[in-house]
Design an enzyme around this catalytic site. Structure first.
Site, mmCIF file in Angstrom:
data_model
loop_
_atom_site.group_PDB
_atom_site.id
_atom_site.type_symbol
_atom_site.label_atom_id
_atom_site.label_comp_id
_atom_site.label_asym_id
_atom_site.label_seq_id
_atom_site.Cartn_x
_atom_site.Cartn_y
_atom_site.Cartn_z
ATOM 1 N N GLY A 59 0.781 -1.244 0.000
ATOM 2 C CA GLY A 59 0.000 0.000 0.000
ATOM 3 C C GLY A 59 0.806 1.284 0.000
ATOM 4 N N ASP A 106 -4.629 2.534 10.736
ATOM 5 C CA ASP A 106 -6.020 2.174 10.984
ATOM 6 C C ASP A 106 -6.111 1.679 12.432
ATOM 7 O OD1 ASP A 106 -8.695 1.638 9.910
ATOM 8 O OD2 ASP A 106 -8.158 -0.460 9.892
HETATM 9 P P1 IMP Z 1 -3.900 -1.678 10.765
HETATM 10 O O1 IMP Z 1 -3.041 -2.735 11.336
HETATM 11 O O2 IMP Z 1 -5.356 -1.919 11.054
HETATM 12 O O3 IMP Z 1 -3.497 -0.271 11.152
HETATM 13 O O4 IMP Z 1 -3.803 -1.889 9.202
HETATM 14 C C1 IMP Z 1 -3.225 -0.978 8.353
HETATM 15 C C2 IMP Z 1 -3.235 -1.515 6.948
HETATM 16 O O5 IMP Z 1 -4.547 -1.939 6.584
HETATM 17 C C3 IMP Z 1 -2.872 -0.443 5.961
HETATM 18 O O6 IMP Z 1 -1.506 -0.432 5.705
HETATM 19 C C4 IMP Z 1 -3.703 -0.819 4.752
HETATM 20 O O7 IMP Z 1 -2.989 -1.718 3.938
HETATM 21 C C5 IMP Z 1 -4.912 -1.530 5.307
HETATM 22 N N1 IMP Z 1 -6.082 -0.609 5.418
HETATM 23 C C6 IMP Z 1 -6.618 -0.088 6.538
HETATM 24 N N2 IMP Z 1 -7.665 0.709 6.265
HETATM 25 C C7 IMP Z 1 -7.789 0.702 4.924
HETATM 26 C C8 IMP Z 1 -8.689 1.362 4.018
HETATM 27 O O8 IMP Z 1 -9.585 2.142 4.367
HETATM 28 N N3 IMP Z 1 -8.482 1.092 2.683
HETATM 29 C C9 IMP Z 1 -7.517 0.261 2.230
HETATM 30 N N4 IMP Z 1 -6.646 -0.354 3.050
HETATM 31 C C10 IMP Z 1 -6.784 -0.143 4.385
HETATM 32 MG MG MG Z 2 -0.405 -1.312 3.962
#
Ligand code: IMP
Ligand code: MG
Length: 183
Positions: A45, A104
């Protein structure tokens, strides 16, 4: 069908992204002057952001990439992190900046920060383009942040849904009917 028709609302245009990233690059260049800066991008991403951010930085720096286990086609984080591709560089003496597309739940980045701090770099900080604070579960915050985003599913500029939309040059909210049909 065009990718554009799957977008409910554009949040940040190409120009708004470029202006913000230019500011972030200036701040990083100022703060890391004289240090061995290593930008670490977590695939996939953050590659688009990484590519633009590194060119907005005007001090010497190096880059490296990691692959960790991620969502797959799901829209909800599982919080378990497995290192699939590790860094090539020994982190000693480096000032690490973890470059993320979106913070996120923060579960992934929090674990990654723990794993990397065991290798004793000089410092570890987090630079994220987008922050979705409403969904935070881990105790982690960005040291550099582009924009806050609402609790919606965001795509474009590297962010995907089921590996699609990464090549959109802007960031937008995906129409919920696109992902609700496969869940
Ligand atoms: P976390 O561990 O929940 O913070 O996950 C973060 C990862 O989830 C990011 O690097 C993204 O790859 C993916 N992600 C989280 N939210 C979104 C979104 O709204 N759209 C697309 N990918 C997301
Ligand atoms: Mg990512």
């Amino acid at each position: 069908m065009s990718m554009n028709s799957d977008i409910e609302k554009v949040l940040f245009t190409k120009e708004e992204l470029a202006d913000k990233i230019s500011e972030m690059g200036k701040a990083i260049s100022r703060d890391y002057k004289g240090e061995s800066l290593l930008l670490v991008s977590v695939l996939k991403g953050s590659v688009v952001f990484m590519a633009d951010l590194m060119r907005a930085i005007d001090i010497e720096c190096q880059i490296d990439f990691m692959v960790v286990s991620s969502y797959g086609n799901d829209t909800v984080s599982k919080g378990n992190v497995k290192v699939i591709k590790d860094l090539d560089i020994d982190l000693k003496d480096y000032s690490l900046l973890l470059v993320e597309d979106i913070l996120d739940s923060g579960m992934t980045l929090n674990r990654l920060k723990q794993i990397l701090s065991l290798r004793q770099p000089k410092s570890i900080k987090v630079c994220t383009l987008l922050d979705k604070p409403a969904r935070r579960k881990a105790d982690i915050n960005a040291d550099y942040k582009g924009f806050d985003v609402p609790d919606e599913f965001i795509v474009g500029y590297g962010l995907d849904y089921a590996e699609k939309y990464r090549n959109l040059p802007y960031i937008g909210i995906l129409k919920p009917e696109i992902y609700s049909t496969d869940m």
